[in-house]
Design a protein around this motif. Structure first.
Motif, mmCIF file in Angstrom:
data_model
loop_
_atom_site.group_PDB
_atom_site.id
_atom_site.type_symbol
_atom_site.label_atom_id
_atom_site.label_comp_id
_atom_site.label_asym_id
_atom_site.label_seq_id
_atom_site.Cartn_x
_atom_site.Cartn_y
_atom_site.Cartn_z
ATOM 1 N N ASN A 178 29.120 33.486 36.490
ATOM 2 C CA ASN A 178 27.825 33.608 37.175
ATOM 3 C C ASN A 178 27.240 35.000 37.040
ATOM 4 O O ASN A 178 26.028 35.176 36.976
ATOM 5 C CB ASN A 178 27.973 33.255 38.652
ATOM 6 C CG ASN A 178 28.074 31.765 38.860
ATOM 7 O OD1 ASN A 178 27.542 30.988 38.057
ATOM 8 N ND2 ASN A 178 28.766 31.338 39.891
ATOM 9 N N GLN A 179 28.127 36.004 36.999
ATOM 10 C CA GLN A 179 27.636 37.383 36.853
ATOM 11 C C GLN A 179 26.972 37.581 35.501
ATOM 12 O O GLN A 179 25.932 38.227 35.413
ATOM 13 C CB GLN A 179 28.789 38.375 37.026
ATOM 14 C CG GLN A 179 29.179 38.551 38.477
ATOM 15 C CD GLN A 179 30.281 39.578 38.667
ATOM 16 O OE1 GLN A 179 30.991 39.920 37.742
ATOM 17 N NE2 GLN A 179 30.429 40.059 39.879
ATOM 18 N N GLY A 192 23.744 35.796 35.522
ATOM 19 C CA GLY A 192 22.809 36.542 36.356
ATOM 20 C C GLY A 192 22.137 37.669 35.591
ATOM 21 O O GLY A 192 21.054 38.118 35.964
ATOM 22 N N ARG A 193 22.795 38.163 34.546
ATOM 23 C CA ARG A 193 22.231 39.246 33.751
ATOM 24 C C ARG A 193 21.446 38.718 32.562
ATOM 25 O O ARG A 193 20.386 39.227 32.230
ATOM 26 C CB ARG A 193 23.363 40.161 33.281
ATOM 27 C CG ARG A 193 22.923 41.280 32.368
ATOM 28 C CD ARG A 193 24.017 42.304 32.194
ATOM 29 N NE ARG A 193 25.125 41.793 31.405
ATOM 30 C CZ ARG A 193 26.401 41.797 31.781
ATOM 31 N NH1 ARG A 193 26.727 42.273 32.955
ATOM 32 N NH2 ARG A 193 27.341 41.329 31.002
ATOM 33 N N TYR A 225 20.508 35.311 31.948
ATOM 34 C CA TYR A 225 19.708 34.109 32.168
ATOM 35 C C TYR A 225 19.877 33.090 31.043
ATOM 36 O O TYR A 225 18.932 32.426 30.648
ATOM 37 C CB TYR A 225 18.227 34.462 32.346
ATOM 38 C CG TYR A 225 17.929 35.007 33.725
ATOM 39 C CD1 TYR A 225 17.672 34.140 34.783
ATOM 40 C CD2 TYR A 225 17.935 36.357 33.982
ATOM 41 C CE1 TYR A 225 17.417 34.618 36.052
ATOM 42 C CE2 TYR A 225 17.694 36.857 35.244
ATOM 43 C CZ TYR A 225 17.434 35.990 36.277
ATOM 44 O OH TYR A 225 17.183 36.468 37.541
ATOM 45 N N PRO A 284 22.449 30.133 30.693
ATOM 46 C CA PRO A 284 23.615 29.483 31.294
ATOM 47 C C PRO A 284 24.489 28.675 30.325
ATOM 48 O O PRO A 284 25.701 28.692 30.433
ATOM 49 C CB PRO A 284 23.017 28.566 32.359
ATOM 50 C CG PRO A 284 21.596 28.390 32.002
ATOM 51 C CD PRO A 284 21.187 29.561 31.159
ATOM 52 N N SER A 340 26.317 39.838 43.125
ATOM 53 C CA SER A 340 26.510 40.446 41.809
ATOM 54 C C SER A 340 25.999 39.550 40.694
ATOM 55 O O SER A 340 26.344 39.743 39.543
ATOM 56 C CB SER A 340 27.991 40.759 41.589
ATOM 57 O OG SER A 340 28.748 39.565 41.620
ATOM 58 N N THR A 341 25.186 38.538 41.045
ATOM 59 C CA THR A 341 24.825 37.557 40.019
ATOM 60 C C THR A 341 23.321 37.351 39.868
ATOM 61 O O THR A 341 22.900 36.323 39.355
ATOM 62 C CB THR A 341 25.475 36.190 40.344
ATOM 63 O OG1 THR A 341 25.055 35.791 41.644
ATOM 64 C CG2 THR A 341 26.982 36.262 40.298
ATOM 65 N N ASN A 342 22.499 38.283 40.327
ATOM 66 C CA ASN A 342 21.056 38.074 40.212
ATOM 67 C C ASN A 342 20.337 39.342 39.777
ATOM 68 O O ASN A 342 20.022 40.197 40.591
ATOM 69 C CB ASN A 342 20.467 37.602 41.547
ATOM 70 C CG ASN A 342 20.948 36.231 41.934
ATOM 71 O OD1 ASN A 342 20.493 35.230 41.379
ATOM 72 N ND2 ASN A 342 21.899 36.164 42.834
ATOM 73 N N ALA A 343 20.066 39.434 38.470
ATOM 74 C CA ALA A 343 19.236 40.531 37.985
ATOM 75 C C ALA A 343 17.797 40.233 38.378
ATOM 76 O O ALA A 343 17.410 39.074 38.411
ATOM 77 C CB ALA A 343 19.365 40.640 36.471
ATOM 78 N N PRO A 344 16.977 41.229 38.693
ATOM 79 C CA PRO A 344 17.261 42.659 38.719
ATOM 80 C C PRO A 344 17.662 43.169 40.106
ATOM 81 O O PRO A 344 17.557 44.365 40.355
ATOM 82 C CB PRO A 344 15.906 43.243 38.326
ATOM 83 C CG PRO A 344 14.914 42.320 38.965
ATOM 84 C CD PRO A 344 15.542 40.956 38.958
ATOM 85 N N PHE A 369 23.404 43.063 40.118
ATOM 86 C CA PHE A 369 24.105 42.480 38.975
ATOM 87 C C PHE A 369 24.961 43.544 38.315
ATOM 88 O O PHE A 369 24.809 44.722 38.602
ATOM 89 C CB PHE A 369 23.104 41.888 37.973
ATOM 90 C CG PHE A 369 22.172 42.906 37.344
ATOM 91 C CD1 PHE A 369 21.108 43.426 38.055
ATOM 92 C CD2 PHE A 369 22.370 43.345 36.033
ATOM 93 C CE1 PHE A 369 20.247 44.363 37.478
ATOM 94 C CE2 PHE A 369 21.512 44.276 35.456
ATOM 95 C CZ PHE A 369 20.456 44.788 36.186
ATOM 96 N N GLU A 370 25.867 43.100 37.457
ATOM 97 C CA GLU A 370 26.721 44.045 36.738
ATOM 98 C C GLU A 370 26.062 44.376 35.416
ATOM 99 O O GLU A 370 25.656 43.480 34.690
ATOM 100 C CB GLU A 370 28.101 43.431 36.514
ATOM 101 C CG GLU A 370 28.908 43.345 37.788
ATOM 102 C CD GLU A 370 30.393 43.224 37.526
ATOM 103 O OE1 GLU A 370 30.768 42.732 36.458
ATOM 104 O OE2 GLU A 370 31.168 43.644 38.403
ATOM 105 N N ASP A 371 25.946 45.658 35.112
ATOM 106 C CA ASP A 371 25.370 46.033 33.817
ATOM 107 C C ASP A 371 26.439 45.869 32.729
ATOM 108 O O ASP A 371 27.545 45.426 32.998
ATOM 109 C CB ASP A 371 24.802 47.458 33.868
ATOM 110 C CG ASP A 371 25.875 48.512 34.077
ATOM 111 O OD1 ASP A 371 27.074 48.149 34.080
ATOM 112 O OD2 ASP A 371 25.528 49.687 34.234
ATOM 113 N N ALA A 431 18.400 29.879 36.343
ATOM 114 C CA ALA A 431 18.644 30.112 34.919
ATOM 115 C C ALA A 431 18.190 28.902 34.095
ATOM 116 O O ALA A 431 17.650 29.050 32.998
ATOM 117 C CB ALA A 431 20.115 30.413 34.685
ATOM 118 N N THR A 479 11.635 38.531 38.772
ATOM 119 C CA THR A 479 12.357 37.978 37.624
ATOM 120 C C THR A 479 11.477 38.016 36.381
ATOM 121 O O THR A 479 11.933 38.342 35.290
ATOM 122 C CB THR A 479 12.786 36.527 37.920
ATOM 123 O OG1 THR A 479 13.423 36.497 39.187
ATOM 124 C CG2 THR A 479 13.723 35.997 36.864
#
Lengths: 219, 292
Positions: free
Chosen positions: A176-177, A180-181, A183, A185, B59-63, B66-68, B195, B215
């Protein structure tokens, strides 16, 4: 297609620590529930009436609660009682409780399916209780215990994805992470399915080996 | 006056002084005690004593959070947490992030698992009955993401498409009405995850994806060859942090710190994050009349 493979290759390094977490959670849950489940399972069959009632109450109530509710009950319910577990241990405890209740039932089923005569014969040659279990009952019960238990282990691996609800970053949450970056899936779900399958297929292969190993007693 | 009486007078004065000084000290002490008492119950005092801030986020929704690529937690929510840490300790790194599911945002505040939740939370009157909201830090809206290669790219083109325009949106109560508010004839396709709403646009199944304004900005800034901003947003909503009720000191501290980071003398962190995550610069602040 090339794009799909690129996306999958890109994601793999980000999933490794998540995969490690999934394996760690599964391992702890499986080992603890095996020990606790077998001990309590034996208690359920041979223990005094009060203990049997207690264990019966425990397994029936835990098996009657959805695992999701159990996880949140442990996470939010224990701190007021003075036990403030971290997300990781709260999730592991809830999953272990759930799995233990199942292992108790596997044990009860496997042990009570051994004919009474075996126990009586073992008594007649003078074995004490511990020896009767160790040399007579358990070797026979093991092969009846194994198939449902391995099934339960693969369930534990898949069920460990629920720890992400408490913010523990396991394989599913790592997937999911990345989604989340990026988009994107689909490649990630595909990759996740392959990884879970690889773990569980190895487990079922291992179980076949174990079952063959314990099939030496001919009835 | 004899020597003795002089001495007596002097002693009297001295004693009076001592009494006065004692009284003053007592007043000062009790005042100090009173301050300590009022702050003792406040999270503000607890956090400062602890030496770091505990923030609930995702940690799962940019911006937002989230993790870079380096695996570090970043985003607008994360920046707001750093702004608070800077205000508290003059050190933006003194934050512990507790990752939580969106469903845990309120429970984790109420049970004291976190000091504050900063997780793209829409401020609503319903939620304000359960938690306290400091001042908002972003105005979110619904916007239309389009494809630069599609036949309908701008909002005007999507409107002109009439009943031929197809829009994807996240499955939700009122999702269909939200789209029909601005595109009354469009065909609405409700999809399960954010997504996948965007995946439908990429697959050419829809002409526009109705998603959060942030988004749209984030995706267009990162991938201009893949996504386009149709240039229209509606249905504004406020994003705010949330904290426990009944703690005016803590609430006021967070509001003030956010206010300073957005309009005051310490806007560097906010401005840099705004530019990075939404692709535009913060509008110029005007001096003189405090209009915000």
């Amino acid at each position: 297609m090339a794009q799909l493979i690129d996306a999958i290759v890109y994601a793999i390094p980000y999933l490794m620590s998540g995969l490690g977490m999934t394996l760690l959670v599964s391992l702890i849950v499986v080992v603890l529930s095996l020990v606790a489940g077998v001990v309590l399972g034996v208690g359920l069959i041979y223990g005094p009436l009060s203990l049997r009632w207690l264990i019966r109450l425990l397994t029936d109530s835990i098996r009657g609660i959805p695992i999701l509710v159990l996880i949140f009950a442990v996470y939010y319910g224990l701190p007021p009682l003075g036990l403030n577990l971290s997300s990781f241990w709260a999730a592991v405890l809830a999953l272990t409780l759930f799995k233990t209740a199942q292992v108790i039932e596997y044990t009860r089923g496997a042990v009570s399916s051994i004919p009474r005569g075996q126990m009586e014969a073992a008594k007649s040659i003078g074995l004490i209780f511990g020896q009767r279990l160790r040399y007579v009952i358990f070797p026979q019960a093991t092969r009846r215990f194994l198939p449902p238990w391995v099934n339960g282990v693969t369930d534990a691996v898949k069920g460990s994805a629920l720890v992400s609800l408490l913010g523990v970053v396991d394989l599913m949450q790592a997937i999911n992470q990345v989604i989340g970056r990026t988009y994107e899936p689909m490649p990630l779900y595909l990759l996740g399915a392959v990884m879970y399958f690889a773990i569980n297929y190895s487990l079922s292969s291992l179980s076949r080996v174990l079952e063959r190993r314990y099939a030496y007693i001919k009835e | 006056m004899t020597e003795n009486s002089k001495r007596r007078e002097f002693l009297k004065l001295g004693m009076g002084g001592a009494v006065l000084a004692g009284a003053a000290a007592a007043v000062a002490l009790s005042a100090q005690k009173a301050v300590a008492q009022s702050a003792e119950n406040s999270l503000l005092r607890t956090v400062i004593d602890r030496g770091h801030l505990i923030v609930g986020t995702g940690s799962t929704n940019a911006p937002w959070h989230f993790e870079d690529e380096a695996g570090k937690l970043v985003g607008m929510d994360i920046t707001m947490a750093k702004i608070l840490a800077k205000g508290l300790f003059d050190d933006e790194t003194k934050v512990e992030f507790v990752l939580q599911d969106p469903a845990q945002r309120i429970p984790n505040i109420v049970t004291g698992k976190v000091d504050i939740t900063i997780q793209f939370m829409t401020m609503s009157a319903n939620r304000a009955q359960l938690v306290a909201f400091p001042r908002p830090y972003y105005v979110e809206g619904v916007s239309l993401l389009s494809s630069p290669n599609g036949k309908m790219k701008s909002f005007e083109e999507l409107t002109a498409g009439g009943a031929n325009t197809r829009i994807s949106i996240l499955q939700n109560v009122g999702a269909e009405e939200a789209v029909h508010k601005v595109l009354p004839e469009a065909q609405v396709m409700q999809i399960d995850t954010q997504a996948n709403v965007i995946a439908a646009l990429e697959a050419g199944r829809v002409d526009g994806a109705a998603v959060d304004l942030s988004t749209v900005k984030w995706l267009v800034a990162r991938n201009p060859e893949k996504y386009a901003d149709s240039g229209f947003a509606w249905e504004s909503m406020l994003y705010g942090a949330a904290l426990r009720q009944g703690d005016p000191d803590w609430l006021n501290f967070v509001s003030t710190t956010f206010e300073i980071a957005m309009f005051g003398n310490d806007t560097a962190l906010y401005d840099a994050a705004f530019l990075e995550y939404f692709g535009t610069k913060v509008p110029d602040r005007k001096t003189g009349f405090p209009s915000h």
